[in-house]
Design a protein around this motif. Sequence first.
Motif, PDB file in Angstrom:
ATOM      1  N   LEU A   1      21.163  -8.151   8.413  1.00  0.00           N
ATOM      2  CA  LEU A   1      22.185  -8.343   9.458  1.00  0.00           C
ATOM      3  C   LEU A   1      22.026  -9.662  10.192  1.00  0.00           C
ATOM      4  O   LEU A   1      23.011 -10.228  10.659  1.00  0.00           O
ATOM      5  CB  LEU A   1      22.142  -7.172  10.440  1.00  0.00           C
ATOM      6  CG  LEU A   1      22.664  -5.851   9.861  1.00  0.00           C
ATOM      7  CD1 LEU A   1      22.512  -4.727  10.867  1.00  0.00           C
ATOM      8  CD2 LEU A   1      24.128  -5.990   9.439  1.00  0.00           C
TER       9      LEU A   1
ATOM     10  N   THR B   1      32.221  -8.574   9.893  1.00  0.00           N
ATOM     11  CA  THR B   1      32.335  -7.392  10.744  1.00  0.00           C
ATOM     12  C   THR B   1      31.384  -6.302  10.244  1.00  0.00           C
ATOM     13  O   THR B   1      30.798  -6.432   9.174  1.00  0.00           O
ATOM     14  CB  THR B   1      33.769  -6.823  10.689  1.00  0.00           C
ATOM     15  OG1 THR B   1      34.011  -6.385   9.335  1.00  0.00           O
ATOM     16  CG2 THR B   1      34.810  -7.868  11.059  1.00  0.00           C
ATOM     17  N   ALA B   2      31.280  -5.232  11.004  1.00  0.00           N
ATOM     18  CA  ALA B   2      30.433  -4.103  10.607  1.00  0.00           C
ATOM     19  C   ALA B   2      30.958  -3.486   9.312  1.00  0.00           C
ATOM     20  O   ALA B   2      30.188  -3.098   8.427  1.00  0.00           O
ATOM     21  CB  ALA B   2      30.410  -3.058  11.721  1.00  0.00           C
ATOM     22  N   THR B   3      32.275  -3.412   9.173  1.00  0.00           N
ATOM     23  CA  THR B   3      32.872  -2.864   7.949  1.00  0.00           C
ATOM     24  C   THR B   3      32.475  -3.710   6.740  1.00  0.00           C
ATOM     25  O   THR B   3      32.139  -3.187   5.680  1.00  0.00           O
ATOM     26  CB  THR B   3      34.416  -2.835   8.068  1.00  0.00           C
ATOM     27  OG1 THR B   3      34.743  -2.349   9.362  1.00  0.00           O
ATOM     28  CG2 THR B   3      35.032  -1.967   7.010  1.00  0.00           C
TER      29      THR B   3
ATOM     30  N   ALA C   1      29.823  -5.482   6.475  1.00  0.00           N
ATOM     31  CA  ALA C   1      28.395  -5.267   6.219  1.00  0.00           C
ATOM     32  C   ALA C   1      28.187  -4.001   5.399  1.00  0.00           C
ATOM     33  O   ALA C   1      27.375  -3.967   4.468  1.00  0.00           O
ATOM     34  CB  ALA C   1      27.625  -5.186   7.539  1.00  0.00           C
ATOM     35  N   LEU C   2      28.962  -2.953   5.730  1.00  0.00           N
ATOM     36  CA  LEU C   2      28.845  -1.702   4.979  1.00  0.00           C
ATOM     37  C   LEU C   2      29.312  -1.894   3.529  1.00  0.00           C
ATOM     38  O   LEU C   2      28.708  -1.379   2.594  1.00  0.00           O
ATOM     39  CB  LEU C   2      29.658  -0.600   5.656  1.00  0.00           C
ATOM     40  CG  LEU C   2      28.989   0.034   6.879  1.00  0.00           C
ATOM     41  CD1 LEU C   2      29.945   0.971   7.592  1.00  0.00           C
ATOM     42  CD2 LEU C   2      27.710   0.781   6.469  1.00  0.00           C
TER      43      LEU C   2
END
Length: 339
Positions: A37, A43-45, A47-48
């Motif tokens: 990270l 964005t977090a999305t 990253a997933l």
Amino acid sequence: GQADLIEPAAVQDLFAAPFSIEGQDVQVSATLGLVRLLEHDGTATDALKDADIALKRAKSQRRGGHFYFSRGMGVEIRERVRLMHALRGGFARGELFLAYQPQVELAGRRAFGAEALLRWRTEDGRFVPPDRFIPIAEYSGLIIDIGAWVLREACAELVRVRAAGHLDFTMSINVSQVQFRHPHFIDMLRQALAGTGAPPERVELEITESMAMEEPDLLIERLAEIKRTGVSIAIDDFGTGFSSLSYLQRLRVDRLKIDRAFVTEITDAARGSSIAEMVIELGRNLGLSIIAEGVEDERQAQILQTLGCPLAQGYLFARPLAPEALIEWLGNDALTRAA
Ligand code: C2E
Ligand code: MG
Ligand code: MG
């Protein structure tokens, strides 16, 4: 801070001992896809999604281990997805076509058949090589529809060639492993033959040697079914795999195709020790037809003929030809012989 970072090994350690579920020991393995990270700027999305890409990679290459996401991985996968969509659209728009490379008898240099080779010219006129788009077609399942189209198209061309007077002409068609395993493959083959009126005894399917080595029983069964339609079978890229003699005999194929790599080395190999020579010998002992592919110069052709290989295909004789050029080339070939 640094101390808070969890090492992948720490997660995997949690799965080292079996879990006890309702009195039963259940051993579970963990495969990890990881994203750093601190180096991530989406964005977090995102990253997933990236973690998922790394996980898929780990599952295919490092089960029970881990993979960190790298930018290259994302680029590669996005490129593959892009190409897959482009291929789907291109196929629907009719951007795929077949080129035909003549196959000749070395003795008289007479063409007796051709191999159908898939080509993709994109909207902007660029060619995508088959080695690049066929794996994507296989991976996405598109190869089933494309392969059925190839069968029909090549059979239709065979009928056109015959109508032009070349009655002893054989069409060789490449079949991918994914296509070959499909439960409806035989139906697709039968439909291509019946729908075009192509004579089965003038059609040959090429399967690769690597494919010939997997799931022997399924393969033997499939090949027997194909032979019942009257179509014959060649093993492509022969010599690159390690199929055993006895297995080859059980497959009851008709022809071995010596891989281009062994044709290329034939001119520098010390006489009597080339792989090409061994394949020719093998074919003779098993009573199989032999063809050499990728013949580029006269010396290779001479040596192959001396070694007892009667058939060949390669740039020396002809490059893969556009559909409209094949019949013309065959006509010229006949005229040259008559002259
Ligand atoms: P392959 O079946 O082994 O086809 C032979 C390849 O060698 C073809 O490449 C052909 O253009 C090339 N070639 C022929 N003569 C020479 C030569 O003298 N020198 C050199 N350097 N190359 C030569 P291509 O057309 O790029 O096809 C690559 C592979 O893609 C094929 O290898 C085959 O495995 C696959 N492929 C092509 N068409 C189809 C298809 O319709 N279905 C399936 N499943 N696979 C296909
Ligand atoms: Mg081939
Ligand atoms: Mg080949």
